[in-house]
Design an enzyme around this catalytic site. Structure first.
Site, PDB file in Angstrom:
ATOM      1  N   LYS A 292       0.862  -1.377  -0.063  1.00 36.92           N
ATOM      2  CA  LYS A 292       0.119  -0.198  -0.034  1.00 36.92           C
ATOM      3  C   LYS A 292       0.829   1.292  -0.145  1.00 36.92           C
ATOM      4  O   LYS A 292       1.735   1.511   0.863  1.00 36.92           O
ATOM      5  CB  LYS A 292      -0.946  -0.003   1.137  1.00 36.92           C
ATOM      6  CG  LYS A 292      -1.725   1.290   1.341  1.00 36.92           C
ATOM      7  CD  LYS A 292      -2.651   1.143   2.923  1.00 36.92           C
ATOM      8  CE  LYS A 292      -3.077   2.581   3.022  1.00 36.92           C
ATOM      9  NZ  LYS A 292      -3.948   2.469   4.334  1.00 36.92           N
ATOM     10  N   LYS A 304     -10.155  12.580   8.498  1.00 41.13           N
ATOM     11  CA  LYS A 304      -9.662  12.085  10.008  1.00 41.13           C
ATOM     12  C   LYS A 304      -9.497  13.333  10.705  1.00 41.13           C
ATOM     13  O   LYS A 304      -9.230  14.443  10.183  1.00 41.13           O
ATOM     14  CB  LYS A 304      -8.281  11.627   9.599  1.00 41.13           C
ATOM     15  CG  LYS A 304      -8.120  10.069   9.159  1.00 41.13           C
ATOM     16  CD  LYS A 304      -6.429   9.918   8.870  1.00 41.13           C
ATOM     17  CE  LYS A 304      -6.459   8.369   8.321  1.00 41.13           C
ATOM     18  NZ  LYS A 304      -7.132   7.497   9.144  1.00 41.13           N
ATOM     19  N   ARG A 313       1.898  10.314   7.133  1.00 43.73           N
ATOM     20  CA  ARG A 313       2.722  10.364   5.935  1.00 43.73           C
ATOM     21  C   ARG A 313       3.325   9.020   5.645  1.00 43.73           C
ATOM     22  O   ARG A 313       4.061   8.718   4.764  1.00 43.73           O
ATOM     23  CB  ARG A 313       4.087  11.390   6.395  1.00 43.73           C
ATOM     24  CG  ARG A 313       4.670  10.766   7.617  1.00 43.73           C
ATOM     25  CD  ARG A 313       5.767  12.147   7.748  1.00 43.73           C
ATOM     26  NE  ARG A 313       6.651  11.674   8.963  1.00 43.73           N
ATOM     27  CZ  ARG A 313       6.380  12.031  10.385  1.00 43.73           C
ATOM     28  NH1 ARG A 313       5.239  12.407  10.638  1.00 43.73           N
ATOM     29  NH2 ARG A 313       7.021  11.568  11.064  1.00 43.73           N
ATOM     30  N   ASP A 315       1.687   6.281   5.624  1.00 46.72           N
ATOM     31  CA  ASP A 315       0.685   5.245   5.222  1.00 46.72           C
ATOM     32  C   ASP A 315       1.267   4.573   3.681  1.00 46.72           C
ATOM     33  O   ASP A 315       0.525   3.864   3.363  1.00 46.72           O
ATOM     34  CB  ASP A 315      -0.598   5.970   5.044  1.00 46.72           C
ATOM     35  CG  ASP A 315      -1.858   4.885   5.078  1.00 46.72           C
ATOM     36  OD1 ASP A 315      -1.565   4.109   5.888  1.00 46.72           O
ATOM     37  OD2 ASP A 315      -2.811   5.500   4.622  1.00 46.72           O
ATOM     38  N   GLU A 376      -9.328   3.591   2.414  1.00 41.14           N
ATOM     39  CA  GLU A 376      -8.662   3.630   0.850  1.00 41.14           C
ATOM     40  C   GLU A 376      -7.886   2.624   0.569  1.00 41.14           C
ATOM     41  O   GLU A 376      -7.568   2.304  -0.470  1.00 41.14           O
ATOM     42  CB  GLU A 376      -8.070   5.068   0.720  1.00 41.14           C
ATOM     43  CG  GLU A 376      -6.839   5.347   1.275  1.00 41.14           C
ATOM     44  CD  GLU A 376      -6.531   5.128   2.555  1.00 41.14           C
ATOM     45  OE1 GLU A 376      -7.482   5.153   3.444  1.00 41.14           O
ATOM     46  OE2 GLU A 376      -5.451   4.972   2.742  1.00 41.14           O
ATOM     47  N   ARG A 378      -7.509  -0.654   0.959  1.00 35.39           N
ATOM     48  CA  ARG A 378      -8.253  -1.758   0.511  1.00 35.39           C
ATOM     49  C   ARG A 378      -8.544  -1.693  -1.142  1.00 35.39           C
ATOM     50  O   ARG A 378      -8.724  -2.365  -1.799  1.00 35.39           O
ATOM     51  CB  ARG A 378      -9.374  -2.323   1.330  1.00 35.39           C
ATOM     52  CG  ARG A 378     -10.377  -1.435   1.375  1.00 35.39           C
ATOM     53  CD  ARG A 378     -11.392  -1.841   2.643  1.00 35.39           C
ATOM     54  NE  ARG A 378     -10.825  -1.344   3.802  1.00 35.39           N
ATOM     55  CZ  ARG A 378     -11.408  -1.465   5.044  1.00 35.39           C
ATOM     56  NH1 ARG A 378     -12.629  -2.071   5.017  1.00 35.39           N
ATOM     57  NH2 ARG A 378     -10.824  -1.081   6.099  1.00 35.39           N
TER      58      ARG A 378
HETATM   59  N1  BES Z   1      -4.219   4.441   6.977  1.00 38.43           N
HETATM   60  C1  BES Z   1      -5.233   4.208   7.934  1.00 38.43           C
HETATM   61  C2  BES Z   1      -4.831   2.800   8.983  1.00 38.43           C
HETATM   62  C3  BES Z   1      -4.007   3.451   9.856  1.00 38.43           C
HETATM   63  C4  BES Z   1      -4.316   4.010  11.264  1.00 38.43           C
HETATM   64  C5  BES Z   1      -2.727   2.986   9.627  1.00 38.43           C
HETATM   65  C6  BES Z   1      -3.452   4.087  12.242  1.00 38.43           C
HETATM   66  C7  BES Z   1      -1.958   3.278  10.809  1.00 38.43           C
HETATM   67  C8  BES Z   1      -2.192   3.995  11.909  1.00 38.43           C
HETATM   68  C9  BES Z   1      -6.354   3.468   6.946  1.00 38.43           C
HETATM   69  O1  BES Z   1      -6.308   4.043   5.460  1.00 38.43           O
HETATM   70  C10 BES Z   1      -7.649   3.886   7.592  1.00 38.43           C
HETATM   71  O2  BES Z   1      -7.889   5.174   7.934  1.00 38.43           O
HETATM   72  N2  BES Z   1      -8.554   2.747   7.954  1.00 38.43           N
HETATM   73  C11 BES Z   1      -9.801   3.278   8.718  1.00 38.43           C
HETATM   74  C12 BES Z   1     -10.774   2.111   8.127  1.00 38.43           C
HETATM   75  C13 BES Z   1     -12.175   2.571   8.769  1.00 38.43           C
HETATM   76  C14 BES Z   1     -12.479   3.730   7.933  1.00 38.43           C
HETATM   77  C15 BES Z   1     -13.027   1.120   8.252  1.00 38.43           C
HETATM   78  C16 BES Z   1      -9.498   2.992  10.220  1.00 38.43           C
HETATM   79  O3  BES Z   1      -8.603   2.147  10.495  1.00 38.43           O
HETATM   80  O4  BES Z   1     -10.096   3.561  11.007  1.00 38.43           O
HETATM   81 ZN    ZN Z   2      -4.695   4.753   4.861  1.00 38.33          ZN
HETATM   82 ZN    ZN Z   3      -7.654   5.742   5.398  1.00 36.50          ZN
END
Ligand code: BES
Ligand code: ZN
Ligand code: ZN
Length: 529
Positions: A292, A304, A313, A315, A376, A378
């Site tokens: 990813k 967020k 950053r 990610d 995003e 996935r």
């Molecule tokens: N990049 C984030 C996940 C993440 C969170 C990575 C904290 C590292 C530290 C991902 O894209 C995300 O925001 N996922 C959401 C999914 C949810 C909306 C179903 C999440 O984990 O809150």
């Molecule tokens: Zn993400």
């Molecule tokens: Zn995200």
């Protein structure tokens, strides 16, 4: 001799030659040494290990190298160790000055019990972890004293010692005027230069991933990321091809899920495709690694909260660890074919961004209702996985900072592995026991599949029906809908993305985990046909 060993022997010989030259110059200028040693820029240090004493042992349990050194200073080291305080505990350091002409600073480090070996409960090799921890502590102490060259005791496992030194000394100060002392490390008096060089390569691989992950998103854009990896692979051009696929190519490929994420940003997406042909059999089915590569995740329209958003950053940690492990495999000339794919883009809110409830079509024709634009990762991986299948890989491993829920589940102890293959799980687990960068198996139940396939408008929903419950598992179930290969593993690295002080040999910051495990896993596959 295997190609890997041959390469390492060649590198090791090179190091020895350098060493001899350095020693020659050194003895020629011996009279001036005392003066130069007092100059901060010229200082040389030594890291030596001491094990915990077993009950029956009367005196100190020094390593081979420490014993040898103790003899050259007529027992001064062991004498000072005894009078300076209690026995050195695991990971603790003590420093002695002026006991040897060549080494004005000698750091002695506590290695814990000798031959601790693999611990079934901890799922790692305790001896190796202790060496990494101790050596890194010793090297860092010397770095704080502005020593710029250290010789390191192999402590009976030169690879782990090298990893401890090179990982421990890494510090991201690229963008600061005031930098930490640059320290070079070399093995102190041991025959195992091959192990040392391998450890240096593994650790440099992880440090490359750390560098990319720590870098701010305005510096590490998708284009800069791809160019950096291309540069790192340039010395291996003979066995490597790099394709930086453009937005037009991504459109041609009908990667609608990937494009639905990238379209909110002004920064053009890149689909990075790496081919490393290390096997002598060019027809050998490749290992496929997919990472990813969200160079910044704002969440998009599902924005967020701003607290800690800067961490997003990193990610692109999946892309960074996957690409860094391919750079390392190439440097080690691993006899295996690997393809690396990294969909790279930003996830931004804008007038052009995807909106909650929008339906997009992935490369394989499946439709996805995007109820949360923050899920995003996935989406971009779905298209990369579809494309990856066209190479008929022997195994697929995708790596992603996918869900906050993964961090909630395991924290930074281990990467979560969701896999449809017991064989692949065993390979990954075995590798992680060696590296100490652990993995832990997670479920891929139909229970979770139902929660992403029951969508109001489309074939799939990009978030689970019961909101955040089992969030890491529903994300994995979503990805599985884009996999037909029998050996696939999804590694959720959100929990191990950064380090406070949990892993003692990594400073605070983005961790570059689990690069070493990926390299060790790929090296392990060279034994399988
Ligand atoms: N990049 C984030 C996940 C993440 C969170 C990575 C904290 C590292 C530290 C991902 O894209 C995300 O925001 N996922 C959401 C999914 C949810 C909306 C179903 C999440 O984990 O809150
Ligand atoms: Zn993400
Ligand atoms: Zn995200």
């Amino acid at each position: 001799m295997s190609p890997v060993t041959m390469f390492l022997v060649r590198r090791a010989r090179h190091t020895t030659v350098l060493l001899r030259t350095q020693r020659l110059n050194y003895s020629n200028s011996r009279r001036t040494l005392c003066v130069s040693h007092t100059h901060l820029n010229q200082r040389k240090g030594l890291v030596l290990g001491v094990f915990e004493k077993e009950e029956e042992e009367a005196s100190l349990h020094l390593t081979q190298a420490a014993k040898g050194f103790d003899q050259t200073v007529s027992g001064k080291l062991s004498e000072l160790l005894k009078i300076s305080g209690p026995a050195l505990k695991k990971g603790k350091t003590r420093i002695f000055y002026g006991i040897h002409e060549d080494f004005p600073c000698v750091a002695v480090v506590g290695l814990g019990k000798n031959n601790a070996g693999v611990c079934g409960a901890e799922n790692w090799d305790t001896s190796k972890e202790n060496i990494r921890q101790a050596v890194s502590a010793g090297c860092r102490l010397l770095q704080d004293l502005e020593v710029n060259h250290v010789e390191v005791d192999g402590c009976g496992d030169s690879q782990s010692a090298a990893e401890g030194a090179v990982l421990g000394l890494f510090h991201y100060d690229q963008l600061k005027a005031k930098k930490k002392t640059k320290v070079t490390a070399q093995l102190h008096k041991s025959a195992d230069l091959v192990g040392w060089e391998k450890g240096v390569a593994y650790a440099e691989g992880q440090n490359l991933a750390r560098l990319l992950m720590e870098g701010p998103a305005n510096h590490i854009t998708p284009t800069v990321f791809a160019n950096t990896i291309e540069e790192k692979l340039a010395p291996h051009a003979e066995r490597v091809t790099v394709n930086k696929r453009s937005e037009a190519w991504i459109e041609e490929q009908k990667m609608g899920a990937f494009l639905s994420v990238s379209k909110g940003s002004e920064e053009p997406p890149v689909f990075l495709e790496l081919h490393y042909n290390g096997s002598s059999d060019s027809t050998q089915a490749p290992l496929l690694l997919v990472g990813k590569g969200i160079t910044f995740d704002t969440g998009g329209i599902s924005l967020k909260p701003s607290a800690s958003m800067d961490a997003m950053r990193a990610d692109m940690g999946g892309a960074a660890t996957v690409c860094a492990s391919i750079v390392t495999a190439a440097a080690l000339k691993l006899p295996i074919n690997i393809i690396g794919l990294a969909p790279l883009c930003e996830n931004m809110p804008s007038g052009k961004a995807t909106k909650p409830g929008d339906v997009v079509t992935a490369k394989n024709g499946k439709t996805i209702q995007v109820d949360n634009t923050d899920a995003e990762g996935r989406l971009i991986l779905a298209d990369a996985l579809c494309y990856g299948h066209t190479f008929s890989p022997r195994a697929i491993v995708n790596v992603a900072t996918l869900t906050g829920a993964m961090d909630v589940a395991l924290g930074s102890a281990a990467t979560g592995v969701f896999t449809n293959s017991d064989w692949l799980w065993e390979q990954l687990h075995k590798a992680s026991v060696v590296t100490g960068d652990r993995v832990w198996r997670m479920p891929l139940f139909q229970h979770y599949t139902k929660q992403v396939t029951e969508s109001q408008l489309a074939d799939l929903n990009n978030v689970g029906k019961y909101s955040r419950s089992g969030g890491a598992c529903t994300a994995a179930a979503f990805l599985r809908e884009f996999v037909t290969a029998p050996h696939w593993a999804h590694l959720d690295i959100a929990g191990v993305m950064s380090n406070q002080d949990e892993v003692p040999y990594l400073r605070k910051g983005m961790s570059g985990r689990p690069t070493r495990t990926l390299v060790e896993f790929a090296a392990g596959l060279t034994q399988h046909s």
